[in-house]
Write a protein that holds these residues in place. Structure first.
Motif, PDB file in Angstrom:
ATOM      1  N   PRO A   1      44.841   5.913  56.405  1.00  0.00           N
ATOM      2  CA  PRO A   1      45.059   6.500  57.735  1.00  0.00           C
ATOM      3  C   PRO A   1      44.041   7.581  58.073  1.00  0.00           C
ATOM      4  N   LEU A   2      43.941   7.870  59.356  1.00  0.00           N
ATOM      5  CA  LEU A   2      43.080   8.960  59.809  1.00  0.00           C
ATOM      6  C   LEU A   2      43.535  10.264  59.172  1.00  0.00           C
ATOM      7  N   CYS A   3      42.603  11.157  58.904  1.00  0.00           N
ATOM      8  CA  CYS A   3      42.944  12.405  58.230  1.00  0.00           C
ATOM      9  C   CYS A   3      43.683  13.348  59.192  1.00  0.00           C
ATOM     10  N   PRO A   4      44.471  14.291  58.666  1.00  0.00           N
ATOM     11  CA  PRO A   4      45.287  15.184  59.511  1.00  0.00           C
ATOM     12  C   PRO A   4      44.484  15.958  60.551  1.00  0.00           C
ATOM     13  N   ALA A   5      43.283  16.422  60.207  1.00  0.00           N
ATOM     14  CA  ALA A   5      42.481  17.192  61.169  1.00  0.00           C
ATOM     15  C   ALA A   5      42.126  16.348  62.383  1.00  0.00           C
ATOM     16  N   VAL A   6      41.852  15.085  62.162  1.00  0.00           N
ATOM     17  CA  VAL A   6      41.512  14.171  63.259  1.00  0.00           C
ATOM     18  C   VAL A   6      42.741  13.900  64.125  1.00  0.00           C
ATOM     19  N   ILE A   7      43.865  13.659  63.483  1.00  0.00           N
ATOM     20  CA  ILE A   7      45.103  13.408  64.239  1.00  0.00           C
ATOM     21  C   ILE A   7      45.462  14.622  65.085  1.00  0.00           C
ATOM     22  N   LYS A   8      45.330  15.792  64.514  1.00  0.00           N
ATOM     23  CA  LYS A   8      45.627  17.026  65.250  1.00  0.00           C
ATOM     24  C   LYS A   8      44.724  17.155  66.481  1.00  0.00           C
ATOM     25  N   ALA A   9      43.445  16.868  66.311  1.00  0.00           N
ATOM     26  CA  ALA A   9      42.496  16.963  67.423  1.00  0.00           C
ATOM     27  C   ALA A   9      42.809  15.940  68.507  1.00  0.00           C
TER      28      ALA A   9
ATOM     29  N   SER B   1      33.061   4.891  61.771  1.00  0.00           N
ATOM     30  CA  SER B   1      34.027   3.854  61.403  1.00  0.00           C
ATOM     31  C   SER B   1      34.393   3.917  59.929  1.00  0.00           C
ATOM     32  N   LYS B   2      33.401   3.924  59.067  1.00  0.00           N
ATOM     33  CA  LYS B   2      33.666   3.961  57.632  1.00  0.00           C
ATOM     34  C   LYS B   2      33.654   5.389  57.101  1.00  0.00           C
ATOM     35  N   THR B   3      32.912   6.276  57.776  1.00  0.00           N
ATOM     36  CA  THR B   3      32.879   7.678  57.360  1.00  0.00           C
ATOM     37  C   THR B   3      34.256   8.309  57.475  1.00  0.00           C
ATOM     38  N   ALA B   4      34.935   8.080  58.600  1.00  0.00           N
ATOM     39  CA  ALA B   4      36.208   8.761  58.861  1.00  0.00           C
ATOM     40  C   ALA B   4      37.320   7.809  59.269  1.00  0.00           C
ATOM     41  N   GLY B   5      37.137   6.519  59.037  1.00  0.00           N
ATOM     42  CA  GLY B   5      38.189   5.554  59.341  1.00  0.00           C
ATOM     43  C   GLY B   5      38.361   5.257  60.823  1.00  0.00           C
ATOM     44  N   PHE B   6      37.260   5.343  61.583  1.00  0.00           N
ATOM     45  CA  PHE B   6      37.333   5.186  63.037  1.00  0.00           C
ATOM     46  C   PHE B   6      37.144   3.740  63.501  1.00  0.00           C
ATOM     47  N   THR B   7      37.446   2.764  62.667  1.00  0.00           N
ATOM     48  CA  THR B   7      37.242   1.376  63.085  1.00  0.00           C
ATOM     49  C   THR B   7      38.059   1.039  64.331  1.00  0.00           C
TER      50      THR B   7
ATOM     51  N   GLY C   1      38.544  19.234  58.097  1.00  0.00           N
ATOM     52  CA  GLY C   1      38.209  17.850  58.375  1.00  0.00           C
ATOM     53  C   GLY C   1      37.210  17.300  57.386  1.00  0.00           C
ATOM     54  N   ARG C   2      36.203  18.097  57.088  1.00  0.00           N
ATOM     55  CA  ARG C   2      35.174  17.676  56.138  1.00  0.00           C
ATOM     56  C   ARG C   2      35.799  17.380  54.771  1.00  0.00           C
ATOM     57  N   GLN C   3      36.685  18.264  54.326  1.00  0.00           N
ATOM     58  CA  GLN C   3      37.330  18.081  53.026  1.00  0.00           C
ATOM     59  C   GLN C   3      38.221  16.843  53.018  1.00  0.00           C
ATOM     60  N   GLN C   4      38.972  16.653  54.084  1.00  0.00           N
ATOM     61  CA  GLN C   4      39.889  15.508  54.157  1.00  0.00           C
ATOM     62  C   GLN C   4      39.142  14.183  54.213  1.00  0.00           C
ATOM     63  N   VAL C   5      38.064  14.150  54.981  1.00  0.00           N
ATOM     64  CA  VAL C   5      37.260  12.934  55.065  1.00  0.00           C
ATOM     65  C   VAL C   5      36.643  12.610  53.708  1.00  0.00           C
ATOM     66  N   GLN C   6      36.162  13.635  53.012  1.00  0.00           N
ATOM     67  CA  GLN C   6      35.568  13.414  51.694  1.00  0.00           C
ATOM     68  C   GLN C   6      36.598  12.869  50.709  1.00  0.00           C
ATOM     69  N   THR C   7      37.831  13.322  50.831  1.00  0.00           N
ATOM     70  CA  THR C   7      38.897  12.822  49.954  1.00  0.00           C
ATOM     71  C   THR C   7      39.098  11.327  50.152  1.00  0.00           C
ATOM     72  N   THR C   8      39.062  10.882  51.398  1.00  0.00           N
ATOM     73  CA  THR C   8      39.222   9.453  51.681  1.00  0.00           C
ATOM     74  C   THR C   8      38.028   8.661  51.172  1.00  0.00           C
ATOM     75  N   ILE C   9      36.818   9.191  51.364  1.00  0.00           N
ATOM     76  CA  ILE C   9      35.631   8.518  50.843  1.00  0.00           C
ATOM     77  C   ILE C   9      35.712   8.402  49.325  1.00  0.00           C
ATOM     78  N   ASP C  10      36.151   9.460  48.663  1.00  0.00           N
ATOM     79  CA  ASP C  10      36.310   9.437  47.205  1.00  0.00           C
ATOM     80  C   ASP C  10      37.345   8.387  46.786  1.00  0.00           C
ATOM     81  N   TYR C  11      38.367   8.228  47.613  1.00  0.00           N
ATOM     82  CA  TYR C  11      39.418   7.225  47.346  1.00  0.00           C
ATOM     83  C   TYR C  11      38.791   5.830  47.294  1.00  0.00           C
ATOM     84  N   TYR C  12      37.985   5.505  48.302  1.00  0.00           N
ATOM     85  CA  TYR C  12      37.355   4.193  48.341  1.00  0.00           C
ATOM     86  C   TYR C  12      36.337   4.020  47.225  1.00  0.00           C
TER      87      TYR C  12
END
Length: 412
Positions: free
Chosen positions: A47-55, A248-254, A310-321
């Protein structure tokens, strides 16, 4: 009488991923109880990271008020996002760009396809092979690729990237190219290019008055600090290159749809008479005519990935993949497969064993393990004998898919 653009009739019958979907659906009809796992098409799953959803929530609420309402935005993108891009994606690398060189888009696919509208139809294009199909198909649509014979287009310079040459594209000797497509980290092979090798391409473009179209959609996945994340890290690239980025792949914005394209003001192309024309000016003119901009909500969402949280949350998702990629790489190599990529990119490129064709391996894996891959030949002639796997699944589905592949491999 309304006449068709006959160049569209030259397109191959189906888009690669439509063919895959058709075959997978046919399998599901015949095997309704089968649980199919896809390691093929590269859509994200987290899912989209919390910072993105908040924005996005905040932007939506703004649109519900008279004071905060936004209608048509700037075709080039809102300044708040363009400035965030300059400050975060380029300045830390010593790259100084002007805000007017940044154009917000609705995803890199659109701009990589549309940019060739600015160029004369008989420019010769060069592509690393295998390559993302949109690059060639969009040129076919304008009549630039010639005819399709024996799996390749007659007016396209194919630059093989295979295990035999270490996936390093070699500049063709005595074969001129006007427009060159480079994608790094590469889709589909998952391989990367060094600064030394990239400098060769920039030097070629400068010497031969060629244009490089550089797709950096997966730069956020680079782990090696010595690998360039932007072509503008190379001196002179501002005079010969356009760069495409995507969230799209950086932050799940597909599904959100947002990215950006860099068109430097130093970049010019020529008329037949030798007059130099600003590509930045042409692209701005094109966008103002044919694009109304990405939505305000998606641009606020993109801005949020540059905040500290946001930067930290996005990096966490990238690390996940990328942890999926590491597991896939280790497991498949342990099983005896020859696999590339997966270290600085979310894609893995697997050589099919025993001379099996790409589509044959696709069928065998689907029917034998209920796992979907992407046939490499769909990315170009040098893709034959390979398949692409992606790390965008969940940890659970990735582990299950690998377990199935292990059982299937041992049963052979």
């Amino acid at each position: 009488m309304a006449l068709v653009n006959i160049h569209f009739l030259n397109l191959q019958s189906n888009y690669l991923f439509a063919d895959i979907a058709k075959k997978v659906n046919a399998f599901k009809v015949m095997h309704p109880k089968a649980d199919v796992i896809s390691l093929g098409i590269g859509d994200v799953t987290q899912p989209l990271c919390p910072a993105v959803i908040k924005a996005m929530h905040k932007a939506t609420e703004e649109l519900a008020t008279t004071e905060g309402f936004h209608g048509y935005g700037p075709e080039q993108g809102y300044p708040f996002l363009r400035e965030a891009i300059l400050k975060n994606d380029f300045l830390p690398r010593g790259i100084h760009l002007d805000i007017d060189e940044v154009f917000i888009n609705d995803g890199a696919k659109s701009d990589t396809g549309n940019i060739q509208e600015l160029l004369h139809w008989d420019n010769f294009i060069g592509v690393t092979d295998p390559i993302y199909p949109v690059y060639i198909d969009s040129n076919v649509m304008i009549g630039r690729c010639g005819t399709f014979r024996d799996g390749r287009w007659t007016n396209v310079r194919y630059i093989p990237c295979t295990a035999e040459n270490g996936f390093v594209p070699e500049i063709p000797k005595n074969r001129h190219m006007d427009v060159i497509y480079l994608c790094y980290p590469n889709n589909p092979t998952g391989t990367v290019i060094s600064k030394q090798e990239l400098r060769k391409w920039v030097n070629y473009a400068l010497k031969n008055d060629a244009l490089i179209l550089y797709d950096a959609a997966y730069q956020a996945y680079i782990r090696d600090p010595d690998i360039p994340r932007s072509i503008y890290e190379i001196r002179g690239a501002r005079k010969c290159a356009i760069e495409f980025h995507s969230y799209s792949k950086t932050a799940g914005f597909t599904g959100v749809r947002c990215g950006y394209t860099i068109v430097p003001k130093d970049l010019t192309v020529s008329t037949f008479e030798g007059e130099r024309i600003s590509v930045n000016h042409l692209w701005n003119r094109r966008q103002c005519t044919k694009f109304n901009g990405a939505s305000y909500i998606s641009q606020r969402a993109a801005e949020a990935i540059y905040t500290p949280e946001g930067r930290q949350q996005v990096q966490t998702t990238i690390d996940y993949y990328m942890s999926n990629a590491r597991l896939m790489l280790d497991t498949l190599r342990d099983l005896g497969y020859e696999v590339y990529g997966g270290e600085n990119a979310p894609y893995l490129w697997l050589r099919t064993p025993n001379g099996t064709t790409s589509w044959q391996f696709f069928e065998e894996l689907l029917y034998g393990a209920n796992v979907v891959c992407t046939p490499g030949v769909g990315f170009g002639p040098s893709g034959e004998g390979y398949v692409r796997l992606t790390a965008f699944g969940s940890h659970e589905s990735t582990k299950e898919a690998l377990a199935r592949i292990k059982d299937w491999t041992h049963s052979h």
